[in-house]
Design an enzyme around this catalytic site. Structure first.
Site, short mmCIF file in Angstrom:
data_model
loop_
_atom_site.label_atom_id
_atom_site.label_comp_id
_atom_site.label_asym_id
_atom_site.label_seq_id
_atom_site.Cartn_x
_atom_site.Cartn_y
_atom_site.Cartn_z
N SER A 1 0.85 -1.19 0.00
CA SER A 1 0.00 0.00 0.00
C SER A 1 0.88 1.23 0.00
O SER A 1 2.05 1.18 0.38
CB SER A 1 -0.92 0.00 1.21
N LYS A 2 0.29 2.31 -0.45
CA LYS A 2 1.09 3.53 -0.54
C LYS A 2 1.46 4.06 0.85
O LYS A 2 2.38 4.83 1.00
CB LYS A 2 0.32 4.58 -1.33
#
Ligand code: GLU
Length: 489
Positions: free
Chosen positions: A253-254
């Protein structure tokens, strides 16, 4: 194979390029390079809500860092432009008109709310929902009436019932029923092309031969395949690659600090190590070799060796690979990278100093930033007044060791191995055992009791600095040592 191999990387400019997308880019690049084909960058920027400012720049920054130069793209240009999807909308609409003309597509005047209401009703009645195409064979009179009402038409593809089969290079033959796809929308009522239509038209127009992308896109593939068939052309070869998972499993995930490829740059990883690591994340070289240069990766790329399983990022392995690549780096280049991270001015480092240090100390580092702990302390002016240094320098053999080291090195060709050999010779001639001979020399040169091979230390420091440090060594008087010991008591 031939130059007709054309791959593409088609990211949406939504922020950091995470490792999974970077791996997709890498496999496309490797495959194109392996076959002497073209690697195309196409920016899928039609979802303006998800796009971030500077999204394109971020993608280029990551590709540049990894050394994945597109042959065609928004920056490079090329014969199949434009390479930003939004700028291709006219082309998409023209292609949709072609399908209308050939009767493969039809205009649908149903409003989205009507379609939705009918879908819900079908669910409530336990009927299939896939197929709601009452405009499929609309009489011209009816169509005119709708238009007079001010309705706009979407353009939908006529999808027949029955299996839609397609090939994936890794997964084999897959199939879905046309009824489950329904008569898909190609262009919305407001004139905007849908995602799958834009992708298929662009891949077709850009003459892409191999679509290599994440397995998440597998469900889009039959829709795209139908479009190729509707246009009467053979689809490209599809290769859906498994997912890259975050360290320890789970989706990348970012928010994950380690997710973006540029985070690894900022943490000092060698770009070729990230390239090497992500290349081999799901395929292995036939001989089990793990450290592969860019050239070796290009030569050995083999999509058929890509495994089916998702793989977790293993940072330890990536770090090890980074060390291997740093070691293989020409000293000149590594020196330049170190120069960006070291206090060059404060330490009085010349390019030649850094190059010599890179020659001998690269093997002690794994990340570019390791120069701070492995190189900087050697060049710092040694502090000789610590207790350990004083002890080493006040030992009875200290003066002999330092005098002999100077004498043995003074006329030497300045290379690490001869320097180390000469020092061992001087030690043997002096009759002083190594454990008493070497520590004062090491302390005089670096202020430390432990560290790399002394031949390498002297080599890195350079002739002048080395001889000056030896010459400047002060030997504490026994009196000083006694004071120190008394203080300690
Ligand atoms: N734009 C899509 C993405 O960023 C890729 C589409 C494709 O590769 O077909 O996931």
């Amino acid at each position: 194979m031939t130059a007709s191999i054309r791959t593409r990387f088609a990211p949406s400019p939504t922020g950091a390029l995470h490792l999974g997308n970077a791996r997709t880019a890498i496999l496309n690049w490797l495959f194109a390079r392996h076959h002497g084909g073209a690697f195309v960058l196409r920016l899928e920027d039609t979802d303006t809500e998800r796009g971030v400012p500077g999204g394109e720049r971020i993608i280029y920054e990551a590709l540049d860092w990894l050394g994945l130069q597109p042959d065609e793209g928004p920056r490079e240009g090329g014969p199949f432009g434009p390479y930003r999807q939004l700028a291709r909308e006219t082309m998409h609409r023209t292609r949709a008109a072609e399908l209308l003309a050939s009767g493969r597509a039809f205009r649908c005047y149903c409003r989205p709310d009507e379609l939705e209401a009918r879908r819900k009703a079908a669910i409530a009645a336990g009927e299939p929902t896939g197929r709601d195409a009452r405009c499929r064979d609309l009489a011209a009179e009816r169509a005119r009436r709708y238009e007079a009402e001010g309705r706009t038409a979407a353009i939908r593809l006529r999808v027949a019932s029955g299996p839609v089969a397609f090939e994936d290079r890794l997964k084999g033959t897959l199939s879905i029923d046309g009824d489950d796809l329904g008569d898909m929308v190609l262009v919305r009522g407001d004139g905007r092309p849908t995602y799958n239509f834009a992708v298929a038209v662009d891949d077709l127009e850009m003459e892409i031969s191999h679509v290599i992308r994440g397995v998440g896109h597998l469900s889009n593939t039959p829709k795209q395949v139908l479009l190729y068939r509707a246009f009467g052309v053979t689809p490209p070869e599809f290769v859906h690659i498994p997912t890259v998972l975050a360290p320890g499993g789970g989706k990348l995930s970012k928010r994950d600090g380690a997710a973006g490829v540029l985070d690894y740059r900022d943490r000092g990883f060698h770009p070729d190590a990230v390239l090497n690591y992500l290349s081999l994340l799901s395929w292995s070289a036939a001989d089990g070799e793990e450290f592969l240069t860019r050239e070796a990766l290009v030569a050995r790329t083999d999509l058929d060796r890509v495994g089916a399983a998702d793989s977790e990022v293993d940072e330890e392995k990536m770090t090890w690979l980074s060390g291997q690549h740093l070691r293989a780096e020409p000293a000149e280049r590594l020196a330049r990278r170190w120069a960006e991270r070291l206090d060059v001015e404060g330490l009085g480092l010349t390019d030649a100093d850094l190059r010599r240090a890179a020659e001998v100390f690269a093997k002690r580092t794994k990340l570019f930033g390791d120069a701070s702990s492995e190189v900087e302390p050697i060049f710092r002016t040694p502090e000789l007044d610590g207790a350990a240094s004083r002890e080493a320098l006040s030992a009875p053999a200290a003066a002999t060791a330092i005098t002999r080291a100077r004498a043995s090195w003074e006329e030497m060709a300045w290379r690490p191995e001869p320097l180390a050999r000469a020092l061992r010779g001087a030690m043997r001639e002096s009759g002083v055992p190594g454990r008493s001979f070497f520590p004062p020399i090491r302390v005089a040169l670096t202020g430390q009791l432990h560290g790399p091979d002394l031949g390498e230390v002297a080599y890195a420091l350079g002739r002048e600095r080395t001889l000056a440090r030896l010459a400047a060594t002060q030997f504490p008087t026994p009196q000083d040592t006694t004071d120190e010991q008394e203080e300690d008591l």
